[in-house]
Design an enzyme around this catalytic site. Structure first.
Site, PDB file in Angstrom:
ATOM      1  N   ALA A  35      42.185  13.213  15.781  1.00 33.71           N
ATOM      2  CA  ALA A  35      42.957  11.968  16.117  1.00 33.71           C
ATOM      3  C   ALA A  35      42.176  10.774  15.659  1.00 33.71           C
ATOM      4  O   ALA A  35      41.656   9.898  16.484  1.00 33.71           O
ATOM      5  CB  ALA A  35      43.046  12.095  17.729  1.00 33.71           C
ATOM      6  N   GLY A  39      37.676   3.473  13.854  1.00 36.81           N
ATOM      7  CA  GLY A  39      36.190   3.712  14.205  1.00 36.81           C
ATOM      8  C   GLY A  39      35.697   4.903  13.598  1.00 36.81           C
ATOM      9  O   GLY A  39      34.542   5.092  12.880  1.00 36.81           O
ATOM     10  N   HIS A  40      36.384   5.921  13.368  1.00 32.11           N
ATOM     11  CA  HIS A  40      35.976   7.233  12.541  1.00 32.11           C
ATOM     12  C   HIS A  40      35.755   7.121  11.192  1.00 32.11           C
ATOM     13  O   HIS A  40      35.073   7.380  10.482  1.00 32.11           O
ATOM     14  CB  HIS A  40      36.961   8.395  12.848  1.00 32.11           C
ATOM     15  N   GLY A 149      28.959   7.694  16.192  1.00 33.59           N
ATOM     16  CA  GLY A 149      29.497   6.325  16.773  1.00 33.59           C
ATOM     17  C   GLY A 149      28.403   6.129  17.518  1.00 33.59           C
ATOM     18  O   GLY A 149      28.150   6.812  18.695  1.00 33.59           O
ATOM     19  N   ASP A 152      29.696   6.441  22.200  1.00 32.44           N
ATOM     20  CA  ASP A 152      29.257   7.427  22.991  1.00 32.44           C
ATOM     21  C   ASP A 152      27.659   7.506  22.872  1.00 32.44           C
ATOM     22  O   ASP A 152      26.930   8.343  22.349  1.00 32.44           O
ATOM     23  CB  ASP A 152      29.763   8.850  22.606  1.00 32.44           C
TER      24      ASP A 152
HETATM   25  O1  PAF Z   1      32.015  12.521  19.676  1.00 35.02           O
HETATM   26  C1  PAF Z   1      32.754  13.428  19.414  1.00 35.02           C
HETATM   27  O2  PAF Z   1      33.957  13.328  18.910  1.00 35.02           O
HETATM   28  C2  PAF Z   1      32.484  14.851  19.824  1.00 35.02           C
HETATM   29  O3  PAF Z   1      31.734  14.722  20.984  1.00 35.02           O
HETATM   30  C3  PAF Z   1      31.645  15.614  18.653  1.00 35.02           C
HETATM   31  C4  PAF Z   1      30.277  14.861  18.540  1.00 35.02           C
HETATM   32  C5  PAF Z   1      32.511  15.664  17.364  1.00 35.02           C
HETATM   33  C6  PAF Z   1      31.228  16.996  19.020  1.00 35.02           C
HETATM   34  O4  PAF Z   1      32.357  17.767  19.437  1.00 35.02           O
END
Ligand code: PAF
Length: 282
Positions: A35, A39-40, A149, A152
């Protein structure tokens, strides 16, 4: 521009990685649950600057969701994700749950320290699930660097601690939060908001920025109490936590300690827990 290839098994992944390694290339891993949003993509671009090849893993990890959480309805968009990665990623690793966790799987990686409190307290088992899947991804991909990122923040500290404690041979890079034009931290779960909720969610950034600015003058408990009031007045809440923590250990702080500190917040709004954080100056 070429679409990245997608591999779903560990041998196929390792074959591709080995061919790059054979040419002396450096490899970056960007772990995601898909998704994808801007940001990704910022993490993937960062990966491109840090290494010759970028692997993006897309795996909605069942082990980091509690039974009451949104695993089943977590947004999944494989084709759209691949299109977004066109010209950016070299490879997508997208294993099925039974590839990541074959029948009989019974390993858990558990990192104490920064997992305690905050998300760790509110989502028991969550960081065990994260540490388990991230350590597997590190072993499967064997990257030189992995990009996470900063949104988190606690997860980033857990991963850093894990890499240090287990002597895993890679560098972990935290990339600054990407925000929309009104300051809301981008998140796949923002897709759950109605238009009205989105407008309310966007008020959080201003409250946190004002709070951080005020912390310089001291009396952190009073500043945090005022921030909680501002959150309620903005129509946000309830507040899961709004606190200053040691930027690495995640221990709560109510006054400066001479070490980097972070304002961390998790605020509920409709179907979403909004997570955000900012450095505390000084
Ligand atoms: O931050 C996330 O999207 C998830 O916690 C990760 C690091 C991909 C682990 O499933």
């Amino acid at each position: 521009m070429t679409l990245p290839d997608v591999v779903a098994t560990v041998p196929a992944l390792r074959e591709r990685v080995a061919s790059w390694r054979g040419r002396g290339e450096r490899i970056a891993l960007v772990p995601t649950m898909g998704a994808l949003h801007e940001g990704h993509l910022a993490l993937v671009r960062r990966g491109r600057r840090e290494a010759d090849r970028v692997v993006v893993s897309i795996f909605v990890n069942p082990k980091q969701f509690a039974p009451s959480e949104d695993f089943a309805k977590y947004p999944r968009a494989a084709e759209r994700d691949r299109a977004l990665l066109e010209g950016l990623a070299d490879l997508v690793f997208s294993p099925a749950p039974e590839v990541m966790y074959p029948a009989g799987f019974c390993a858990t990686v558990s990192i104490a320290g920064p997992s305690a409190g905050f998300e760790g307290a509110l989502r028991p088992g969550h960081f065990d699930g994260v540490a388990t899947v991230v350590s597997k991804l590190f072993i499967q991909v064997a990257p030189d660097v992995a990009i996470f990122g900063e949104k988190d923040w606690q997860q980033l500290q857990v991963v850093r601690r894990m890499v240090r404690d287990l002597d895993l041979p890679l560098a972990v890079i935290g990339h600054p939060i990407v925000r929309d034009e009104q300051g809301l931290a981008l998140s796949s779960r923002n897709a759950y908001f109605s238009e009205e909720q989105l407008a309310v969610a966007r008020r959080l950034n201003g409250i946190l920025r004002e709070t951080v600015a005020g912390l310089g003058a001291g009396d952190w408990p009073a500043k945090l109490a005022a921030a909680r009031q501002a959150v309620a007045a903005a129509g946000l809440g309830p507040v899961d936590y709004l606190a200053v923590v040691d930027g690495e250990t995640m221990e709560p702080r109510d006054e400066p300690s001479g070490r980097p500190a972070r304002l961390v917040a998790a605020i509920r709004l409709g179907p979403v827990r909004l997570l955000d954080n900012m450095p505390v100056p000084g």
